[in-house]
Design an enzyme around this catalytic site. Structure first.
Site, PDB file in Angstrom:
ATOM      1  N   SER A 181       0.852  -1.191   0.000  1.00 20.35           N
ATOM      2  CA  SER A 181       0.000   0.000   0.000  1.00 20.35           C
ATOM      3  C   SER A 181       0.886   1.239   0.000  1.00 20.35           C
ATOM      4  O   SER A 181       1.633   1.450  -0.951  1.00 20.35           O
ATOM      5  CB  SER A 181      -0.951  -0.035   1.212  1.00 20.35           C
ATOM      6  N   HIS A 208      -2.696  -1.016  -3.306  1.00 22.40           N
ATOM      7  CA  HIS A 208      -3.771  -0.046  -3.092  1.00 22.40           C
ATOM      8  C   HIS A 208      -3.493   1.213  -3.910  1.00 22.40           C
ATOM      9  O   HIS A 208      -2.599   1.995  -3.597  1.00 22.40           O
ATOM     10  CB  HIS A 208      -3.865   0.330  -1.608  1.00 22.40           C
ATOM     11  N   ASP A 305      -3.857  -5.080   6.127  1.00 23.01           N
ATOM     12  CA  ASP A 305      -4.407  -5.849   5.008  1.00 23.01           C
ATOM     13  C   ASP A 305      -3.453  -6.962   4.583  1.00 23.01           C
ATOM     14  O   ASP A 305      -2.283  -6.714   4.284  1.00 23.01           O
ATOM     15  CB  ASP A 305      -4.679  -4.912   3.824  1.00 23.01           C
TER      16      ASP A 305
END
Length: 366
Positions: A181, A208, A305
């Site tokens: 991310s 992301h 995540d």
């Protein structure tokens, strides 16, 4: 208090963004209209975080970012309009060290602000926790950003094509899963170019990013890597020699087809808070692969995540790598994998590719 510098050539955008963060109560804010003003304000105000528009008069956001990262490195978030040209410039900025990107809405900014507010605040707060470490490698990327690194594209394409054919001679024995991310594009720019064209496993990535940028990101990586790099904009057969980038604002999963396993873009689900979801990607792979044939890599990023799914992957016989805190821009996702006891190895970003190659080649030879 978080010191925030907002640089944008639009007075309306500056005013609206300033209002969002003043309402938070713990931000001290300055604004700049041009890149030169932003540089002066960085020196005078010493902000914790800077937001940069890509297009500004005099000195654009990309040039300004390069100066900031060379002279006074700190977390920078790019705020970019949804155009192909700006998408490419924004990805160049992330390769230079920008930690994240927020896509300006295509409609009236003021009307879309309420929808964007949670994302804006979360992104800037995350960036404020990022660790920016100036390195010789980063300085070299900044100084040579606009120079074409491919001296012989045709020769490179020929070598890559031959290696892909060798890699595809046998079915892929396994799959590499990479999640990242905040700070991820720069980390992937270090990891992926080290993988050889005949690497025997396909590579599936959940990074992301807004949907506007994932296609341009895949094209940029494809120019820089020996492997073929594609966005999962349509169902894609999982094949050796190929890297698959999940489309932004959706999830990417492994799914069966009569011809074999594919990478598939599917609508995002609310029970997975980040997208493309690393957790959902790994969960789907575990439905179709023996855990021993999966290799998970969790790199820089805020939150957790992918940590739980990769811990489960390791428990089922797979191997995992967490990026070390020493190189992660934000040690959230990989740190959580370590805390859950799910990391087989913890490595700085520069060393991850070597472990992936060693494991992939060893398993392919079994």
């Amino acid at each position: 208090m978080i010191r925030l510098l907002i640089a944008d050539d639009s007075a309306l955008v500056r005013k609206l963004l300033e209002g969002v963060f003043l309402e938070e109560g713990d931000f001290e804010i300055r604004t700049a209209r041009t890149g030169l003003e932003a540089l002066d304000m960085v020196r005078a105000f010493d902000p914790h975080v800077v937001t940069l528009d890509v297009q500004m008069p005099g000195m654009d956001g990309l040039t300004c970012l390069g100066r900031i990262m060379l002279e006074a490195p700190r977390p920078v978030v790019m705020i970019s309009s949804l155009t192909e040209q700006n998408a490419d410039a924004t990805l160049s900025a992330m390769a230079l060290g920008a930690v994240d990107v927020i896509a300006k809405p295509g409609g009236t900014f003021s009307l879309e602000l309420d929808r964007l507010r949670p994302l804006l605040v979360a992104t800037i707060r995350s960036a404020a926790q990022a660790k920016i470490r100036p390195t010789h490698r980063l300085a070299d990327r900044i100084r040579h950003q606009f120079r074409d690194a491919a001296s012989s594209p045709r020769a490179k394409a020929a070598r890559r094509g031959a290696a892909r054919q060798r890699a595809k001679a046998e079915p892929a024995p396994g799959l590499v899963l990479i999640g990242t991310s905040t700070g991820g594009p720069a980390a992937l720019n270090i990891l992926l170019p080290q993988l050889p064209a005949d690497f025997p496993w396909p590579v599936l990535i959940a990074q992301h990013l807004p949907a506007t940028f994932t296609g341009a990101f895949a094209k940029r990586l494809d120019r820089e890597c020996a492997l073929n790099v594609v966005e999962v904009d349509v169902p894609r057969q999982l094949e050796p020699g190929t890297v698959y980038i999940g489309r932004g604002d959706a999830d990417v999963i492994v799914a069966p087809r009569p011809s074999g396993l594919i990478a598939l873009s599917v609508p995002a689900r609310r029970d997975y808070p980040w997208h493309p979801s690393v957790e959902r990607m790994v969960d789907s792979a575990l439905e179709h692969y023996d855990g021993k044939r999966l290799l998970g890599v969790l790199m820089t990023g805020m939150g957790d995540d992918g940590a739980t799914a990769m811990t489960r992957l390791q428990a089922l016989g797979g191997r995992t790598i967490a990026e070390a805190e020493s190189t992660a821009v934000v040690w959230g996702m990989p740190g959580e994998l370590v805390r859950q006891g799910g990391a087989t190895l913890v490595l700085p970003v520069e060393e991850i590719a070597a472990a992936v190659i060693e494991w992939g080649n060893a398993d392919a030879a079994d």
